[in-house]
Write a protein that holds these residues in place. Sequence first.
Motif, PDB file in Angstrom:
ATOM      1  N   UNK A 139     -28.238 -20.519   4.885  1.00  0.00           N
ATOM      2  CA  UNK A 139     -27.845 -20.313   3.500  1.00  0.00           C
ATOM      3  C   UNK A 139     -26.367 -20.576   3.273  1.00  0.00           C
ATOM      4  N   UNK A 140     -25.951 -20.597   2.010  1.00  0.00           N
ATOM      5  CA  UNK A 140     -24.563 -20.919   1.658  1.00  0.00           C
ATOM      6  C   UNK A 140     -23.526 -19.979   2.265  1.00  0.00           C
ATOM      7  N   UNK A 141     -23.931 -18.768   2.685  1.00  0.00           N
ATOM      8  CA  UNK A 141     -22.967 -17.815   3.230  1.00  0.00           C
ATOM      9  C   UNK A 141     -22.265 -18.369   4.456  1.00  0.00           C
ATOM     10  N   UNK A 142     -22.917 -19.289   5.175  1.00  0.00           N
ATOM     11  CA  UNK A 142     -22.300 -19.836   6.377  1.00  0.00           C
ATOM     12  C   UNK A 142     -21.085 -20.707   6.046  1.00  0.00           C
ATOM     13  N   UNK A 143     -20.961 -21.110   4.772  1.00  0.00           N
ATOM     14  CA  UNK A 143     -19.789 -21.892   4.369  1.00  0.00           C
ATOM     15  C   UNK A 143     -18.504 -21.089   4.535  1.00  0.00           C
ATOM     16  N   UNK A 144     -18.620 -19.761   4.522  1.00  0.00           N
ATOM     17  CA  UNK A 144     -17.458 -18.909   4.773  1.00  0.00           C
ATOM     18  C   UNK A 144     -16.858 -19.246   6.134  1.00  0.00           C
ATOM     19  N   UNK A 145     -17.728 -19.496   7.114  1.00  0.00           N
ATOM     20  CA  UNK A 145     -17.257 -19.835   8.458  1.00  0.00           C
ATOM     21  C   UNK A 145     -16.537 -21.180   8.462  1.00  0.00           C
ATOM     22  N   UNK A 146     -17.131 -22.180   7.821  1.00  0.00           N
ATOM     23  CA  UNK A 146     -16.527 -23.514   7.828  1.00  0.00           C
ATOM     24  C   UNK A 146     -15.191 -23.531   7.089  1.00  0.00           C
ATOM     25  N   UNK A 194     -32.835 -17.211  13.254  1.00  0.00           N
ATOM     26  CA  UNK A 194     -31.566 -17.591  12.617  1.00  0.00           C
ATOM     27  C   UNK A 194     -31.155 -16.604  11.523  1.00  0.00           C
ATOM     28  N   UNK A 195     -30.015 -15.998  11.689  1.00  0.00           N
ATOM     29  CA  UNK A 195     -29.473 -15.076  10.682  1.00  0.00           C
ATOM     30  C   UNK A 195     -27.968 -15.227  10.649  1.00  0.00           C
ATOM     31  N   UNK A 196     -27.395 -14.902   9.497  1.00  0.00           N
ATOM     32  CA  UNK A 196     -25.937 -14.884   9.368  1.00  0.00           C
ATOM     33  C   UNK A 196     -25.587 -13.745   8.415  1.00  0.00           C
ATOM     34  N   UNK A 197     -25.165 -12.626   8.985  1.00  0.00           N
ATOM     35  CA  UNK A 197     -24.800 -11.461   8.191  1.00  0.00           C
ATOM     36  C   UNK A 197     -23.302 -11.462   7.935  1.00  0.00           C
ATOM     37  N   UNK A 198     -22.898 -10.656   6.964  1.00  0.00           N
ATOM     38  CA  UNK A 198     -21.469 -10.578   6.662  1.00  0.00           C
ATOM     39  C   UNK A 198     -20.665 -10.045   7.846  1.00  0.00           C
ATOM     40  N   UNK A 199     -21.338  -9.301   8.740  1.00  0.00           N
ATOM     41  CA  UNK A 199     -20.631  -8.827   9.936  1.00  0.00           C
ATOM     42  C   UNK A 199     -20.238  -9.981  10.851  1.00  0.00           C
ATOM     43  N   UNK A 201     -18.791 -12.517   9.947  1.00  0.00           N
ATOM     44  CA  UNK A 201     -17.526 -13.073   9.463  1.00  0.00           C
ATOM     45  C   UNK A 201     -16.312 -12.327  10.028  1.00  0.00           C
ATOM     46  N   UNK A 202     -16.562 -11.298  10.851  1.00  0.00           N
ATOM     47  CA  UNK A 202     -15.437 -10.542  11.410  1.00  0.00           C
ATOM     48  C   UNK A 202     -14.533 -11.427  12.261  1.00  0.00           C
ATOM     49  N   UNK A 203     -15.150 -12.392  12.943  1.00  0.00           N
ATOM     50  CA  UNK A 203     -14.335 -13.299  13.768  1.00  0.00           C
ATOM     51  C   UNK A 203     -13.378 -14.111  12.905  1.00  0.00           C
ATOM     52  N   UNK A 204     -13.774 -14.347  11.653  1.00  0.00           N
ATOM     53  CA  UNK A 204     -12.931 -15.130  10.743  1.00  0.00           C
ATOM     54  C   UNK A 204     -11.839 -14.263  10.135  1.00  0.00           C
ATOM     55  N   UNK A 205     -12.226 -13.110   9.603  1.00  0.00           N
ATOM     56  CA  UNK A 205     -11.264 -12.263   8.886  1.00  0.00           C
ATOM     57  C   UNK A 205     -10.385 -11.428   9.815  1.00  0.00           C
ATOM     58  N   UNK A 213      -5.702 -12.679  14.325  1.00  0.00           N
ATOM     59  CA  UNK A 213      -5.173 -12.237  15.615  1.00  0.00           C
ATOM     60  C   UNK A 213      -4.772 -13.440  16.460  1.00  0.00           C
ATOM     61  N   UNK A 214      -5.595 -14.494  16.440  1.00  0.00           N
ATOM     62  CA  UNK A 214      -5.262 -15.713  17.183  1.00  0.00           C
ATOM     63  C   UNK A 214      -3.956 -16.311  16.688  1.00  0.00           C
ATOM     64  N   UNK A 215      -3.760 -16.340  15.361  1.00  0.00           N
ATOM     65  CA  UNK A 215      -2.516 -16.876  14.812  1.00  0.00           C
ATOM     66  C   UNK A 215      -1.312 -16.033  15.243  1.00  0.00           C
TER      67      UNK A 215
END
Length: 320
Positions: free
Chosen positions: A200-207, A261-266, A268-272, A277-279
């Motif tokens: 679903x479109x929520x994965x666009x948050x990752x990209x 296949x699932x993509x929960x808002x949790x 996105x923790x690696x992104x937010x 932290x990496x930066x």
Amino acid sequence: MYIEQGYKGKLGIWNAFILPVGFILFMTFNYFATKAFLDESGESTSEIMQTMIDQMGTLPFLAINLMVFVIGLIIVFIWVKFINGQSLTSFTTSRSRIDWKRIFTMFFIWAVFQGGMIFMTALNAPEDYVYNLQWDKFIPLVILSLLMFPFQTSFEEYLFRGQLLQGLGIATKSRAISWIVTSVLFGLMHAANPEVETLGPVVMVFYIGTGLLLGAMTLLDEGLELALGFHAANNITAALLMTSTWTAIQTDSVFIDMSEPTFAWTDTLSIFIGYPILLIILGKIYNWKNWKEKLFGRVLDRKEFFEKEGINDPQSTPEF
């Protein structure tokens, strides 16, 4: 001053938009054409990909897909060198030479981290993953991945964080606009990936989030080296260690993800959390300063840039 390196081309910056816009239009056409075909056929992208893999084999299918990016990167380099008249060094970095150590250091850091996370994930949920290591298939995959994935990832970096970032930055005189717009476009470029269709479109948050990370790396470090290393490590590690039947990259990897296949808002923790932290870690390593100015400040105009660099402007023609 990475964005300002775009002033070193011999023509106006309008030419910085031709290849990126052409590629975006091509991807947009491909997206709607594919969607129309899928709607008519009743098949999914994953099903069509699997049919092609069954006919061609996993490795040849991967090689053909990556060859497109090999040709694309060659076209970008030829354009920059002979049409724009910009050196590969100034196209890559604001430093006097390309810092290969930065590229390989970032590659190593992210490959080790991502590889460790993949193995931990597989060990913690063995029922969801199939151990698939077959040396006769894995060794050719390693060779192909190391040879060809850097072309794919470098094409995307030079197109979005290179030409488009420099072109938009100079056109708008805004680092923030250039950073955000290129990151969103980078994310949207992946809209046709089967992951989006499946999750679903929520994965666009990752990209888009990954685009923001790579753009921030480029602006804060004043060069593409870290983004080149990160992107290559990300795709190569994923291709070698873990794939699934519904992702854009399908290989004879060490593990095959068989989970639902699932993509929960949790997710996105690696992104937010993880990406900032990496930066921060990279900022400590490379002693980044003036974060606010580098990410949100004004791009110097042509005269200011060449005066600050203490060199003569190689051209006197207008920017547009």
